[in-house]
Write an enzyme that holds these catalytic residues in place. Structure first.
Site: not given
Ligand code: PLP
Length: 438
Positions: A144, A238, A266
């Site tokens: 994701y 990511d 995060k």
């Molecule tokens: C949580 C997450 C996102 C999205 O971040 P948001 O702050 O919720 O938009 C993107 N990539 C990864 C790997 C994530 O865990």
């Protein structure tokens, strides 16, 4: 246990909020029942509006790595508040956080702050396309990367591995340049690369956390780095979930590779909305105002959020909790295995650093398909028993449990006791309902 006030607020919330939530997982759909409404949190605990206290292993899906309301972070935020909330001009706080982040990521010369992980990733994709003058991207099934149109394909839900939108409202045109490969399967990457010379980037979660915790094999991740390099394809790592989670920096360094572009989120906001993308100078100079790739934000680099992020990272660096996290996670994983055996429940426990995921399956979980072999009916029963025992877990089988530095030895005893009861509840359910295939 009383959840009366949560239920009442949920029903009230339904009127003017979609599903009474602002992010779907909070609606508890995959575990059933009505969602908890939270009143407050402190340290390792979170409290709902009915006054129930829970050990918090959700930690807002990762950001609260120091636990809730860490003294130092709170002091920094209060101090920043006194100077104003947002100015539409640069502040010193941004420089401080930028330096701290860049110093922690070898190969990252410059960073741009945004307001979420989603925004970080969609900007990184635009940057990769701008820098390479190519269009296509490869993503992995089950990973994701936020909710940007082009990335809502096979994004940790039950979709086929085709370039089909994973959400209504995403036109096929928006995902036609998104190619899907399988995690831990280098052949599935090679086949795309061999049939197109228009691939700008491959994007990957270094340790997947959005199909449950899944680790890449060393061969796979190293080959991915080599192949992308050989074909002038950028590797976007990511690290929105994994950044500063396993060491003071990125997971990809632990895996022995270097990213071309890194996405963060995060933890770096310490509970405030901060995302970031960064890369070496040559790449970042493509971004406006130095280059022709446009990306902007009214509240980007917000001073309160910068203060929270800086203080969180500074504290994290000082505490250096990563070894301790590994020990605790190992201990929990081992305990899960032992107790699962005791109650005769099929369980596969994946964990990496401070992220843990038990899957209700006999299969080894190495990709999205094997993750999906988990019996989610069992997770439902497990989840609600854990709630009754005072432990707040993610209301979804495919979200990781997180550790924070606030967790105490006593908390771990509570957790173990809860696990024993919850796995027992699962085993009793097995005898009363037909076991599903795994
Ligand atoms: C949580 C997450 C996102 C999205 O971040 P948001 O702050 O919720 O938009 C993107 N990539 C990864 C790997 C994530 O865990």
């Amino acid at each position: 246990m009383r959840l009366k006030k949560s239920k009442k607020l949920y029903n009230k919330g339904l009127k003017h909020m979609v599903g009474a939530v602002n992010s779907p997982v909070r609606a508890f759909q995959s575990v059933g029942g009505s969602p908890l409404f939270i009143k407050k949190a402190k340290g390792s605990h979170i409290y709902d509006v009915d006054g129930n206290k829970y050990l918090d292993l959700v930690l807002s899906y990762g950001p609260m790595i120091l636990g809730h309301r860490h003294k130092k972070v709170e002091r920094s935020i209060k101090k920043a508040l006194k100077n104003g909330y947002t100015f539409g001009a640069s502040t010193q706080g941004e420089i401080k956080l930028a330096k701290l982040v860049c110093d922690a990521f070898p190969g990252m010369d410059k960073v741009r702050f945004v307001n979420s992980g989603t925004e970080a990733v969609l900007s990184a994709i635009r940057l990769a396309r701008a820098y390479t003058n190519k269009n296509k991207i490869i993503k992995f099934s089950g990973c994701y990367h936020g909710h940007a149109d082009a990335l809502l394909v096979a994004a940790g839900s039950g979709l086929a591995t085709m370039s089909l939108p994973g959400s209504k409202g995403v036109p096929e045109d928006a995902v036609k340049n998104t190619l899907i490969s399988e995690f831990n399967n280098i052949e599935s990457v090679l086949s795309h690369i061999n049939s197109s010379n228009d691939i700008a980037a491959v994007i990957i979660e270094p340790i997947a956390g959005n199909m449950g915790v899944v680790q890449p094999s060393e061969d796979f991740i190293k080959a991915l780095r080599q192949i992308t390099k050989d074909h002038d394809i950028l590797l976007i790592v990511d690290e929105v979930m994994t950044g500063f989670r396993f060491q003071f920096g990125g997971a990809h360094e632990l895996l022995g590779i270097q990213a071309d572009i890194t996405c963060l989120g995060k933890v770096i906001g310490g509970g405030f909305p901060v995302g970031a993308y960064g890369a070496r100078n040559e790449i970042m100079e493509t971004v406006a105002p130095l280059g022709a790739m446009y990306q902007a934000g009214t509240l980007s680099g917000n001073p309160i959020a910068m203060a929270s992020g800086y203080s969180t990272l500074k504290t994290l660096k000082k505490l250096n909790p990563y070894k301790a996290f590994n020990i605790v996670a190992n201990d929990i994983a081992e305990y899960l295995n032992v107790i699962a055996k005791k109650h005769n429940v099929a369980l596969t426990v994946n964990h990496y650093g401070s992220m843990i995921n038990p899957f209700f399956t006999t299969k080894k979980v190495v990709d999205f398909k094997t993750a999906q072999s988990s019996d989610t009916e069992k997770y439902k029963v497990f989840f609600w028993e854990m709630i009754r025992q005072g432990v707040f877990l993610p209301p979804s089988q495919f979200e990781a449990w997180f550790l924070s530095t606030a967790i105490t030895t006593k908390d771990l005893e509570v957790l173990k006791n809860a696990i024993d009861k919850a796995l027992k509840a699962v085993s009793q359910m097995e005898t009363s309902s037909a076991p599903s295939a795994s």
